[in-house]
Scaffold this active site. Structure first.
Site, PDB file in Angstrom:
ATOM      1  N   HIS A  99       0.837  -1.211   0.000  1.00  0.00           N
ATOM      2  CA  HIS A  99       0.000   0.000   0.000  1.00  0.00           C
ATOM      3  C   HIS A  99       0.864   1.250   0.000  1.00  0.00           C
ATOM      4  O   HIS A  99       1.969   1.241   0.523  1.00  0.00           O
ATOM      5  CB  HIS A  99      -0.928   0.010   1.223  1.00  0.00           C
ATOM      6  CG  HIS A  99      -0.188  -0.109   2.534  1.00  0.00           C
ATOM      7  ND1 HIS A  99       0.202  -1.315   3.044  1.00  0.00           N
ATOM      8  CD2 HIS A  99       0.220   0.825   3.418  1.00  0.00           C
ATOM      9  CE1 HIS A  99       0.821  -1.123   4.192  1.00  0.00           C
ATOM     10  NE2 HIS A  99       0.856   0.170   4.441  1.00  0.00           N
ATOM     11  N   HIS A 101       0.794   5.294   1.187  1.00  0.00           N
ATOM     12  CA  HIS A 101       0.144   6.328   1.976  1.00  0.00           C
ATOM     13  C   HIS A 101       0.186   7.611   1.145  1.00  0.00           C
ATOM     14  O   HIS A 101       1.269   8.014   0.704  1.00  0.00           O
ATOM     15  CB  HIS A 101       0.919   6.606   3.270  1.00  0.00           C
ATOM     16  CG  HIS A 101       1.019   5.432   4.197  1.00  0.00           C
ATOM     17  ND1 HIS A 101       0.232   5.330   5.316  1.00  0.00           N
ATOM     18  CD2 HIS A 101       1.807   4.325   4.173  1.00  0.00           C
ATOM     19  CE1 HIS A 101       0.548   4.200   5.965  1.00  0.00           C
ATOM     20  NE2 HIS A 101       1.491   3.583   5.299  1.00  0.00           N
TER      21      HIS A 101
HETATM   22  P1  5GP Z   1       2.096   0.536   7.307  1.00  0.00           P
HETATM   23  O1  5GP Z   1       2.717   0.838   8.638  1.00  0.00           O
HETATM   24  O2  5GP Z   1       1.937  -0.940   7.082  1.00  0.00           O
HETATM   25  O3  5GP Z   1       2.794   1.235   6.156  1.00  0.00           O
HETATM   26  O4  5GP Z   1       0.670   1.198   7.365  1.00  0.00           O
HETATM   27  C1  5GP Z   1      -0.502   0.507   7.673  1.00  0.00           C
HETATM   28  C2  5GP Z   1      -1.603   1.529   7.822  1.00  0.00           C
HETATM   29  O5  5GP Z   1      -2.834   0.863   7.766  1.00  0.00           O
HETATM   30  C3  5GP Z   1      -1.562   2.292   9.163  1.00  0.00           C
HETATM   31  O6  5GP Z   1      -1.402   3.678   8.903  1.00  0.00           O
HETATM   32  C4  5GP Z   1      -2.905   1.964   9.806  1.00  0.00           C
HETATM   33  O7  5GP Z   1      -3.483   3.074  10.431  1.00  0.00           O
HETATM   34  C5  5GP Z   1      -3.741   1.497   8.633  1.00  0.00           C
HETATM   35  N1  5GP Z   1      -4.730   0.483   8.965  1.00  0.00           N
HETATM   36  C6  5GP Z   1      -4.509  -0.673   9.642  1.00  0.00           C
HETATM   37  N2  5GP Z   1      -5.649  -1.384   9.734  1.00  0.00           N
HETATM   38  C7  5GP Z   1      -6.609  -0.675   9.080  1.00  0.00           C
HETATM   39  C8  5GP Z   1      -7.989  -0.908   8.835  1.00  0.00           C
HETATM   40  O8  5GP Z   1      -8.591  -1.917   9.208  1.00  0.00           O
HETATM   41  N3  5GP Z   1      -8.642   0.049   8.126  1.00  0.00           N
HETATM   42  C9  5GP Z   1      -8.028   1.175   7.659  1.00  0.00           C
HETATM   43  N4  5GP Z   1      -8.762   2.051   6.987  1.00  0.00           N
HETATM   44  N5  5GP Z   1      -6.723   1.422   7.894  1.00  0.00           N
HETATM   45  C10 5GP Z   1      -6.019   0.514   8.589  1.00  0.00           C
END
Ligand code: 5GP
Ligand code: ZN
Length: 139
Positions: A99, A101
């Site tokens: 993903h 951001h």
């Molecule tokens: P990472 O740290 O893996 O780059 O980011 C994961 C992101 O996913 C985090 O910013 C977290 O807030 C978001 N996230 C985790 N679980 C969920 C969810 O169930 N729904 C949504 N909308 N965001 C999520």
């Protein structure tokens, strides 16, 4: 993938606040935003990291990010935006479904600390690193 939270969102098993969707991509608001409008852009086909991204999907992801960034400038009070993507837990990746951001930014908001800058010991060392990476890609 059954136990992947983003796959479950894509399948509609878990709700999300959808921002944008096309054949290859879903974009929805991050549950814990760095700023209002912080959006996650994901490929619909599961890939854990960028290394697993199906060839041909990159343009759809990039175009989705462009549209979202543009919308953030128009309606989320943004003056700029970051597109950030983590690979593997060592980089900060928590959800193992690829993903990006897309984070709305305002001048001086200090939402994201810049990384610590260092220096190579010499130009030879810098060139040796470029050679090592480049020859590995070329293989
Ligand atoms: P990472 O740290 O893996 O780059 O980011 C994961 C992101 O996913 C985090 O910013 C977290 O807030 C978001 N996230 C985790 N679980 C969920 C969810 O169930 N729904 C949504 N909308 N965001 C999520
Ligand atoms: Zn997944």
């Amino acid at each position: 993938m059954e136990d992947c939270i983003f796959c479950r969102i894509i399948k509609g098993e878990i709700p999300c606040s959808k921002v944008y969707e096309n054949e290859h991509v879903l974009a929805f608001l991050d549950l814990n935003p760095a700023a209002p409008g912080h959006t996650l852009v994901v490929p619909k086909k599961h890939a854990a990291t960028l290394l697993e991204l199906e060839p041909g999907t990159g343009d759809a992801l990039l175009q989705a990010m462009r549209r979202i960034g543009h919308a953030q400038l128009q309606v989320a009070g943004a003056e700029g935006f970051n597109c950030l993507q983590n690979n593997f837990p060592a980089s900060g990746q928590e959800v193992m479904h690829l993903h990006w951001h897309v984070i709305p930014r305002r001048a001086g908001d200090r939402l994201i600390d810049p990384w610590k800058q260092t220096k190579y010991a010499s130009m030879d060392q810098m060139n040796a690193m470029a050679e090592k990476l480049g020859s590995t890609i070329g293989r």
